[in-house]
Design an enzyme around this catalytic site. Structure first.
Site, PDB file in Angstrom:
ATOM      1  CG  HIS A 242      -3.220   8.970  -5.267  1.00 28.41           C
ATOM      2  ND1 HIS A 242      -1.925   9.291  -5.646  1.00 28.41           N
ATOM      3  CD2 HIS A 242      -3.555   9.890  -4.309  1.00 28.41           C
ATOM      4  CE1 HIS A 242      -1.500  10.331  -4.949  1.00 28.41           C
ATOM      5  NE2 HIS A 242      -2.480  10.724  -4.131  1.00 28.41           N
ATOM      6  CD  GLU A 243      -6.969  10.510  -2.810  1.00 27.17           C
ATOM      7  OE1 GLU A 243      -6.562  10.460  -1.629  1.00 27.17           O
ATOM      8  OE2 GLU A 243      -6.678  11.434  -3.579  1.00 27.17           O
ATOM      9  CB  VAL A 264       8.412   3.734   1.172  1.00 26.47           C
ATOM     10  CG1 VAL A 264       8.647   2.423   0.453  1.00 26.47           C
ATOM     11  CG2 VAL A 264       6.999   3.773   1.749  1.00 26.47           C
TER      12      VAL A 264
END
Length: 423
Positions: A242-243, A264
């Site tokens: 995630h990071e 997106v």
């Protein structure tokens, strides 16, 4: 599907984050430092807001990055030019106050493996992506390797260990400075800096977006979030996935606003973050019948319930490595290549038969070698389906496809490399 925002949209999106950054800057009282993680808590947007407040020029830098991203997304020829896999050298800074926080190498290697699987869509749970989203799930063509060469050109394991008196860190970036009880960053144009430490305030991690300061560039994760760690529901390594997504310019999938925009086009608009493991479909913001893409790595679900990036997210990340991209310098980094100087002082080893079909024999003189042995492909990616038996001195290469490989032998004093061919 969401409409694209253009360059200056990045600033307004950042400012939509909750104004809690200053609360995150203080060290947490000792009582809170020991609390278990109850849900996914990422401080990336809080950190971004604080950085924008202290560095007015950062908004323009991020707007420029966003403009370059839009040009890349609109150019099919440019997108095809990034089809080759990007290999990113990683340095892991283990900053520990107790022995439990001193994450062992095996778990660090497992974390790198999870990153590679998640970003390549080779994760076993990719098969769980609902049929409605299966066409969007993508291999990002981005991979990671522990650094083998430090900024001075010397051989390294890719792991820096620092003992600290700090019981827990917050999102104030102290963990990124040796002078503040942490570990100084390596150059961001050659490495991804990943800090593993004890985070307070229930934080699982945070990242810095492209466009921030070099001294603080990278990703911070709770030490117990690595595969096999003790952070229940968040110990399969997906916090780093995630990071690192943020570090590669991805936003939270809900856009950090009610029915917001993550910039997106192939991620459905959703009302807010999802926690735990929702039941599919979960419809919000009139996004039926498929509903929220809560299994996306950029949502807030449990590790076991997130297992996909989309094609659009992959394109957005790859824009950073195109001509003029904010992280394009990493393409020429030698951080993932062991220095040749290690060969000059290395012991003499023999490797036979070469080419090999099933087994390679490794010898120093007439005896087998008691050392750490690893095999790498031509891209510098360590292969996990190869095992070395020190007792017999044999490397089992049956699982390897035909090709050229590199054998790295580390006896604790010297790092020696030998090439071999698998037939």
């Amino acid at each position: 599907m969401k409409k694209h925002f253009y360059a200056l949209a990045v600033a307004s999106l950042a400012l939509a984050a909750p104004v809690v950054a200053q609360q995150r800057m203080a060290q947490q009282p000792a009582l809170d430092q020991l609390q278990a993680v109850q849900n996914r808590n990422c401080a990336t947007m809080d950190v971004l807001q604080a950085q924008l407040a202290t560095d007015p020029a950062m908004a323009q830098r991020m707007a420029n990055i966003e403009a370059q991203t839009r040009v890349f997304e609109a150019n099919p020829t440019a997108r095809r030019g990034t089809s080759a896999t990007v290999i990113i050298p990683v340095v892991v800074h283990v900053v520990y106050n107790t022995s439990a926080q001193n994450v062992p190498l095996a778990q660090i290697e497992a974390q790198i493996r999870v990153l590679n699987e998640d970003f390549a869509k080779t994760n076993a749970d990719a098969s769980l992506v609902p049929a409605a989203f299966a066409g969007a799930a993508a291999n990002t063509n981005i991979q990671f390797v522990l650094a083998k060469r430090d900024p001075s050109g010397n051989a390294t394991s890719g792991v820096v260990r620092r003992s600290t008196k700090t019981r827990s860190f917050s999102s104030n970036d102290f963990v990124k400075y040796t002078s503040k009880g942490g570990s100084d960053a390596w150059p961001r144009d050659r490495y991804l800096n990943l800090w593993l430490c004890n985070l307070g305030q229930g934080l699982l991690g945070y990242a810095q977006f492209p466009g921030g300061a070099a001294a603080t560039d990278g990703v911070v994760c709770l030490y117990s979030s690595v595969p096999g760690g003790t952070a229940s529901n968040y110990n399969k390594g997906r916090t780093a996935t995630h990071e690192v997504g943020h570090w590669l310019n991805l936003r939270h999938i809900w856009g950090d606003a009610t029915c917001g925009n993550d910039l997106v086009s192939d991620t459905p608009t959703q009302q807010t973050s999802n926690g735990g493991c929702p039941t599919f479909p979960k419809v919000t913001c009139s996004n039926g019948p498929s509903g929220d893409m809560f299994m996306n790595y950029m949502d807030y679900t449990y590790d076991r319930c997130m297992y996909m990036f989309t094609t659009g997210q992959g394109t957005r990340m790859n824009a950073l490595f195109a001509t003029g991209g904010a992280r394009a310098a990493l393409l020429t980094s030698t951080g993932g290549i062991a220095p040749r100087t290690a060969l000059s002082s290395a012991p003499a080893y023999s490797l036979f038969p070469n080419p090999a079909t099933d087994v390679l024999n490794l010898r120093q003189g007439t005896t087998s070698v008691n050392a750490s042995v690893a095999v790498y492909d031509v891209h510098g990616q360590q292969l996990k389906n190869v095992r070395y038996d020190a007792a017999s001195g044999q490397v089992d290469v049956r699982a390897l496809p035909k090709g050229i490989y590199r054998l790295a032998i580390n006896d604790g004093q010297h790092l020696t490399q030998r090439s071999f061919i698998k037939e």
